[in-house]
Scaffold this active site. Structure first.
Site, PDB file in Angstrom:
ATOM      1  CG  ASN A   9       0.481  -1.482  44.547  1.00 52.61           C
ATOM      2  OD1 ASN A   9       0.305  -1.989  43.436  1.00 52.61           O
ATOM      3  ND2 ASN A   9      -0.182  -0.409  44.963  1.00 52.61           N
ATOM      4  CE  LYS A  11       1.615   2.477  43.832  1.00 55.58           C
ATOM      5  NZ  LYS A  11       1.496   3.835  44.306  1.00 55.58           N
ATOM      6  CG  HIS A  92      -4.013   1.873  45.724  1.00 52.85           C
ATOM      7  ND1 HIS A  92      -3.754   3.131  45.222  1.00 52.85           N
ATOM      8  CD2 HIS A  92      -2.883   1.468  46.349  1.00 52.85           C
ATOM      9  CE1 HIS A  92      -2.507   3.464  45.539  1.00 52.85           C
ATOM     10  NE2 HIS A  92      -1.955   2.467  46.215  1.00 52.85           N
ATOM     11  CD  GLU A  94      -1.546   5.002  42.845  1.00 51.32           C
ATOM     12  OE1 GLU A  94      -1.489   3.891  42.301  1.00 51.32           O
ATOM     13  OE2 GLU A  94      -0.583   5.506  43.459  1.00 51.32           O
ATOM     14  CD  GLU A 163      -1.284   2.202  50.379  1.00 53.52           C
ATOM     15  OE1 GLU A 163      -0.166   1.690  50.350  1.00 53.52           O
ATOM     16  OE2 GLU A 163      -1.934   2.468  49.355  1.00 53.52           O
ATOM     17  N   GLY A 169       3.930   7.807  47.035  1.00 51.82           N
ATOM     18  CA  GLY A 169       4.773   8.190  45.899  1.00 51.82           C
ATOM     19  C   GLY A 169       5.373   9.578  46.014  1.00 51.82           C
ATOM     20  CB  SER A 208       7.128   7.521  50.842  1.00 54.76           C
ATOM     21  OG  SER A 208       6.526   8.255  49.785  1.00 54.76           O
TER      22      SER A 208
HETATM   23  P1  PGA Z   1       4.695   4.206  47.445  1.00 52.37           P
HETATM   24  O1  PGA Z   1       3.251   3.562  47.108  1.00 52.37           O
HETATM   25  O2  PGA Z   1       5.415   3.220  48.303  1.00 52.37           O
HETATM   26  O3  PGA Z   1       5.343   4.412  46.103  1.00 52.37           O
HETATM   27  O4  PGA Z   1       4.426   5.482  48.155  1.00 52.37           O
HETATM   28  C1  PGA Z   1       2.528   2.848  48.061  1.00 52.37           C
HETATM   29  C2  PGA Z   1       1.196   2.438  47.511  1.00 52.37           C
HETATM   30  O5  PGA Z   1       0.598   3.194  46.746  1.00 52.37           O
HETATM   31  O6  PGA Z   1       0.704   1.337  47.827  1.00 52.37           O
END
Ligand code: PGA
Length: 251
Positions: A9, A11, A92, A94, A163, A169, A208
């Site tokens: 992903n 982003k 997601h 976000e 998640e 993140g 992460s």
């Molecule tokens: P990350 O993000 O691996 O940077 O924690 C995962 C995601 O948001 O899909």
């Protein structure tokens, strides 16, 4: 069912140059059991289509729940399909947080995706506060039941990504045991909807993930791969994570 899905992903990161460099050293291995999905920003989908080796499956990060029409700035499921996209991330955290996507909106997007033969990667997960208040399972159950029903489970192919918001993140991964406990709960929730169809759904983990923690996560009984943000921006890391899944699959 594929045993592992290793999904990137990106982003809101990347550029034409980044995409070129990313795929220059990408693993070209085509494994039946371990699939690689890359979800760039929509504007780079054609670039990915052009540059990615054949083993890379294309995904998008979001869709409109409308099919077409006067919705400035939106991208529909059929447009993504037109660009050879196979998967789309839906719900997601976000998007839920920064774009106020409710469970109802997530359900509409999910339905629009499957209507146009896109396979959703449905994201679910609890906040730190919900975990501390012991609301993890009830929250995730609600997120799943407001989208998935018996009809969807019997007719459509999709992935669920667990998640935990507190792990995205942050560098703080859920322990393999903590993640697996939720994955088992998700499996049980799907079993209750239709136990005849529920075992075809892959449940992947996100938050992460990197090449240091992937092995222990992928060894768990109910973890079928990962949705990777930060570490997916580095080809070497992404290839390493893919190789870890392959290694476990061949053990
Ligand atoms: P990350 O993000 O691996 O940077 O924690 C995962 C995601 O948001 O899909």
């Amino acid at each position: 069912m594929n045993k592992y899905f290793i999904s990137a992903n990106w982003k809101m990161n990347g550029s034409k140059e980044f995409t070129r460099n990313f795929f220059a050293s990408m693993n070209k291995d085509n494994d039946e059991d371990v699939k690689m999905i890359v979800c760039p920003a929509d504007c780079y989908l054609s670039e990915v289509d052009k540059l990615a080796p054949k083993n890379i499956i294309k995904g998008a990060q979001n869709i409109s729940f409308n099919s077409d029409g006067a919705y400035t700035g939106e991208v529909s499921a059929s447009m993504l399909k037109d660009l050879n996209v196979e998967y789309v991330i839906i719900g997601h955290s976000e998007r839920r947080e920064y774009h106020s996507e409710s469970n109802e909106m997530v359900a509409k997007k999910f339905n629009s995706a499957v209507l146009h033969n896109l396979k959703p990667i449905l994201c679910v997960g609890e906040s730190l506060k919900q975990r501390q208040n012991d609301e993890t399972f009830s929250h995730i159950e609600k997120q799943i039941l407001s989208v998935i029903n018996k009809d969807i489970l019997s007719k459509h192919s999709f992935i669920i990504a667990y998640e935990p918001i507190w792990a995205i993140g942050t560098g703080e991964t859920a322990t393999p045991e903590t993640a697996n406990e939720v994955h088992i709960f998700i499996q049980q929730t799907l079993d209750k909807i239709d136990s005849m169809k529920s075992n075809k759904i892959a449940i992947i983990y996100g938050g992460s993930v990197n090449s240091n923690n992937a092995y222990n996560l992928f060894k768990m009984s109910h973890i079928n791969g990962a949705l990777i943000g930060g570490a997916s921006l580095d080809t070497r890391e992404f290839n390493k994570i893919y190789n870890i899944a392959k290694e476990i699959n061949n053990e």
